[in-house]
Design a protein around this motif. Sequence first.
Motif, PDB file in Angstrom:
ATOM      1  N   VAL A  53      38.937  50.235  49.315  1.00  0.00           N
ATOM      2  CA  VAL A  53      38.342  49.145  49.695  1.00  0.00           C
ATOM      3  C   VAL A  53      39.310  47.974  50.082  1.00  0.00           C
ATOM      4  O   VAL A  53      38.862  46.986  50.621  1.00  0.00           O
ATOM      5  CB  VAL A  53      37.481  48.546  47.954  1.00  0.00           C
ATOM      6  CG1 VAL A  53      36.930  46.760  47.803  1.00  0.00           C
ATOM      7  CG2 VAL A  53      35.823  49.451  47.861  1.00  0.00           C
ATOM      8  N   ARG A  54      40.242  48.289  49.638  1.00  0.00           N
ATOM      9  CA  ARG A  54      40.879  47.339  49.129  1.00  0.00           C
ATOM     10  C   ARG A  54      42.862  47.477  50.647  1.00  0.00           C
ATOM     11  O   ARG A  54      42.736  48.517  50.522  1.00  0.00           O
ATOM     12  CB  ARG A  54      42.417  46.602  48.207  1.00  0.00           C
ATOM     13  CG  ARG A  54      41.487  45.354  47.791  1.00  0.00           C
ATOM     14  CD  ARG A  54      41.764  45.553  46.272  1.00  0.00           C
ATOM     15  NE  ARG A  54      40.642  45.978  45.337  1.00  0.00           N
ATOM     16  CZ  ARG A  54      39.420  45.849  44.814  1.00  0.00           C
ATOM     17  NH1 ARG A  54      38.496  44.947  44.901  1.00  0.00           N
ATOM     18  NH2 ARG A  54      38.737  46.815  45.093  1.00  0.00           N
ATOM     19  N   ASP A  55      43.273  46.607  50.728  1.00  0.00           N
ATOM     20  CA  ASP A  55      43.857  46.869  52.036  1.00  0.00           C
ATOM     21  C   ASP A  55      44.952  45.962  51.001  1.00  0.00           C
ATOM     22  O   ASP A  55      45.144  44.578  51.410  1.00  0.00           O
ATOM     23  CB  ASP A  55      44.262  45.615  53.388  1.00  0.00           C
ATOM     24  CG  ASP A  55      43.067  47.003  54.317  1.00  0.00           C
ATOM     25  OD1 ASP A  55      42.615  48.034  53.897  1.00  0.00           O
ATOM     26  OD2 ASP A  55      42.320  45.853  54.987  1.00  0.00           O
ATOM     27  N   THR A  65      32.838  49.471  32.379  1.00  0.00           N
ATOM     28  CA  THR A  65      34.197  48.113  33.098  1.00  0.00           C
ATOM     29  C   THR A  65      35.460  48.407  33.155  1.00  0.00           C
ATOM     30  O   THR A  65      35.723  49.291  32.024  1.00  0.00           O
ATOM     31  CB  THR A  65      34.213  46.809  33.332  1.00  0.00           C
ATOM     32  OG1 THR A  65      34.707  46.112  34.127  1.00  0.00           O
ATOM     33  CG2 THR A  65      35.125  46.585  31.866  1.00  0.00           C
ATOM     34  N   LYS A  66      36.175  49.038  33.992  1.00  0.00           N
ATOM     35  CA  LYS A  66      37.758  49.745  34.293  1.00  0.00           C
ATOM     36  C   LYS A  66      38.668  47.945  34.922  1.00  0.00           C
ATOM     37  O   LYS A  66      38.371  46.608  35.941  1.00  0.00           O
ATOM     38  CB  LYS A  66      37.961  50.151  35.603  1.00  0.00           C
ATOM     39  CG  LYS A  66      39.026  51.061  36.131  1.00  0.00           C
ATOM     40  CD  LYS A  66      38.905  51.309  37.183  1.00  0.00           C
ATOM     41  CE  LYS A  66      39.146  50.529  37.730  1.00  0.00           C
ATOM     42  NZ  LYS A  66      39.736  50.587  39.924  1.00  0.00           N
ATOM     43  N   PHE A  67      39.693  47.948  34.047  1.00  0.00           N
ATOM     44  CA  PHE A  67      40.581  47.457  34.563  1.00  0.00           C
ATOM     45  C   PHE A  67      42.429  47.806  34.506  1.00  0.00           C
ATOM     46  O   PHE A  67      41.832  48.927  34.317  1.00  0.00           O
ATOM     47  CB  PHE A  67      40.798  46.539  33.150  1.00  0.00           C
ATOM     48  CG  PHE A  67      40.071  45.709  32.808  1.00  0.00           C
ATOM     49  CD1 PHE A  67      39.326  44.231  33.246  1.00  0.00           C
ATOM     50  CD2 PHE A  67      39.350  46.015  31.012  1.00  0.00           C
ATOM     51  CE1 PHE A  67      38.555  43.659  32.647  1.00  0.00           C
ATOM     52  CE2 PHE A  67      38.238  45.432  31.068  1.00  0.00           C
ATOM     53  CZ  PHE A  67      37.733  43.848  31.477  1.00  0.00           C
ATOM     54  N   GLU A  68      42.892  47.618  35.016  1.00  0.00           N
ATOM     55  CA  GLU A  68      43.784  48.435  35.840  1.00  0.00           C
ATOM     56  C   GLU A  68      45.528  46.801  34.786  1.00  0.00           C
ATOM     57  O   GLU A  68      45.514  45.796  35.487  1.00  0.00           O
ATOM     58  CB  GLU A  68      43.877  48.226  37.160  1.00  0.00           C
ATOM     59  CG  GLU A  68      43.012  49.088  37.750  1.00  0.00           C
ATOM     60  CD  GLU A  68      43.684  50.020  39.023  1.00  0.00           C
ATOM     61  OE1 GLU A  68      44.562  49.425  39.609  1.00  0.00           O
ATOM     62  OE2 GLU A  68      43.073  50.333  39.887  1.00  0.00           O
ATOM     63  N   LEU A  69      45.894  47.511  34.572  1.00  0.00           N
ATOM     64  CA  LEU A  69      46.880  46.487  34.112  1.00  0.00           C
ATOM     65  C   LEU A  69      48.605  46.883  34.689  1.00  0.00           C
ATOM     66  O   LEU A  69      48.781  48.401  34.372  1.00  0.00           O
ATOM     67  CB  LEU A  69      47.018  46.392  32.275  1.00  0.00           C
ATOM     68  CG  LEU A  69      45.465  45.748  32.119  1.00  0.00           C
ATOM     69  CD1 LEU A  69      45.159  46.350  31.228  1.00  0.00           C
ATOM     70  CD2 LEU A  69      45.667  44.344  31.471  1.00  0.00           C
ATOM     71  N   GLY A 104      45.562  43.406  36.662  1.00  0.00           N
ATOM     72  CA  GLY A 104      45.879  43.355  38.215  1.00  0.00           C
ATOM     73  C   GLY A 104      44.161  43.729  38.235  1.00  0.00           C
ATOM     74  O   GLY A 104      43.546  43.382  37.968  1.00  0.00           O
ATOM     75  N   ASP A 105      44.736  44.095  39.516  1.00  0.00           N
ATOM     76  CA  ASP A 105      43.275  44.154  40.605  1.00  0.00           C
ATOM     77  C   ASP A 105      42.407  44.164  40.558  1.00  0.00           C
ATOM     78  O   ASP A 105      42.770  42.253  40.653  1.00  0.00           O
ATOM     79  CB  ASP A 105      42.969  45.856  40.070  1.00  0.00           C
ATOM     80  CG  ASP A 105      43.005  46.361  41.374  1.00  0.00           C
ATOM     81  OD1 ASP A 105      43.146  46.803  42.410  1.00  0.00           O
ATOM     82  OD2 ASP A 105      41.546  46.717  40.749  1.00  0.00           O
ATOM     83  N   GLU A 106      41.002  44.293  40.182  1.00  0.00           N
ATOM     84  CA  GLU A 106      40.221  43.235  40.660  1.00  0.00           C
ATOM     85  C   GLU A 106      39.483  43.564  39.305  1.00  0.00           C
ATOM     86  O   GLU A 106      39.965  44.123  38.080  1.00  0.00           O
ATOM     87  CB  GLU A 106      38.671  44.385  41.585  1.00  0.00           C
ATOM     88  CG  GLU A 106      39.094  44.802  41.300  1.00  0.00           C
ATOM     89  CD  GLU A 106      37.234  45.883  41.882  1.00  0.00           C
ATOM     90  OE1 GLU A 106      36.689  45.882  41.991  1.00  0.00           O
ATOM     91  OE2 GLU A 106      37.492  47.594  42.332  1.00  0.00           O
ATOM     92  N   VAL A 107      38.230  41.952  39.078  1.00  0.00           N
ATOM     93  CA  VAL A 107      38.651  42.350  37.581  1.00  0.00           C
ATOM     94  C   VAL A 107      37.072  41.713  37.102  1.00  0.00           C
ATOM     95  O   VAL A 107      36.096  41.397  38.265  1.00  0.00           O
ATOM     96  CB  VAL A 107      39.512  40.739  36.938  1.00  0.00           C
ATOM     97  CG1 VAL A 107      38.809  40.601  35.249  1.00  0.00           C
ATOM     98  CG2 VAL A 107      40.541  41.196  36.945  1.00  0.00           C
TER      99      VAL A 107
HETATM  100 MG    MG Z   1      41.248  50.104  42.755  1.00  0.00          MG
END
Ligand code: MG
Length: 304
Positions: free
Chosen positions: A25-27, A211-215, A226-229
Amino acid sequence: SAPSIPGIPAAPALPGWEHRSSGKVRDVYTPAAGGPWADQDVLLVVASDRISAYDHILATPIPDKGAVLTALSVWWLEQLADIVPSHLVSLDVPQQVAGRAMICRRLDMHPVECVARGYLTGSGLAEYRATATVCGIPLPAGLTEASRLPEPIFTPAAKAELGEHDENVTFQRVVEMVGPDAAADLRDTTLALYARAAEIAAERGIIVADTKFELGTDAQGRLVLGDEVLTPDSSRFWPAEAWQPGRPTPSFDKQYVRDWLTTDSGWDRSGDQAPPPLPADVVERTRSRYLEAYRLLTGTALAV
Ligand code: MG
Ligand code: ATP
């Protein structure tokens, strides 16, 4: 520019930034020499309008999806800032990606998807049915699709390569990956973030099933979100009034896409063909759902 990935269109050239990588999804861009952020430890994270379903990136974008993901992440980062600091630095981004990009502190991301679940569905339900556990956590007998768990649980996953499934892992495995202190910190932070988010969403009639977080850690070694929240892409949002244990709750956002792909499209999900382009009405209804998720959660319509 970074090598292109099949199915992912080339990332746009942006003044002051160099393309580094693209995900589903992200650049992601790094500061270019001579640009406004040169030599600073930041990234430009651009949310595209790409949508994925059944592990495919679809050929048809959903207009304004990138804006919704970005605005919703920004909103949540603010709601959650007293639990853990956010990576967001600035929204003053190149005009070409205004509204769907964030300038973020570059973090050393932990190689763990920090998932919290309050309800049982998806890969959690599959594992429970096979073993009566999720990520090694024993659960009571008699739970079913969409059951509310006795308490929210931390169900980490190891980040997979593009196109592969993330793999659920035990807490012990996270300890081996990042060490005992960081593992405990990830678990406690994830559960605290989930509890706060679930409470906020519940006031607005929405269940955050999981839900998924990235830390990651910043230059000072502090844990940063970080990342999307808490977006529809990283979470299962269910309308509270539609929830009923024993049957699947339609997901907020991708329902129309999934329904169309598995019925009218004629596409064979188990084959090796890419899914066909989406018809305009499926695109429009999906777009409305993303905007609706934003409006319901934040209480304000997104100006797009
Ligand atoms: Mg991702
Ligand atoms: P997918 O989400 O489709 O599984 P992905 O997570 O690899 O794939 P994207 O979400 O499209 O790809 O891209 C975002 C990437 O940027 C992720 O790899 C994410 O871990 C990384 N990222 C997000 N915020 C930061 C940050 N502050 N510092 C460093 N990396 C970050």
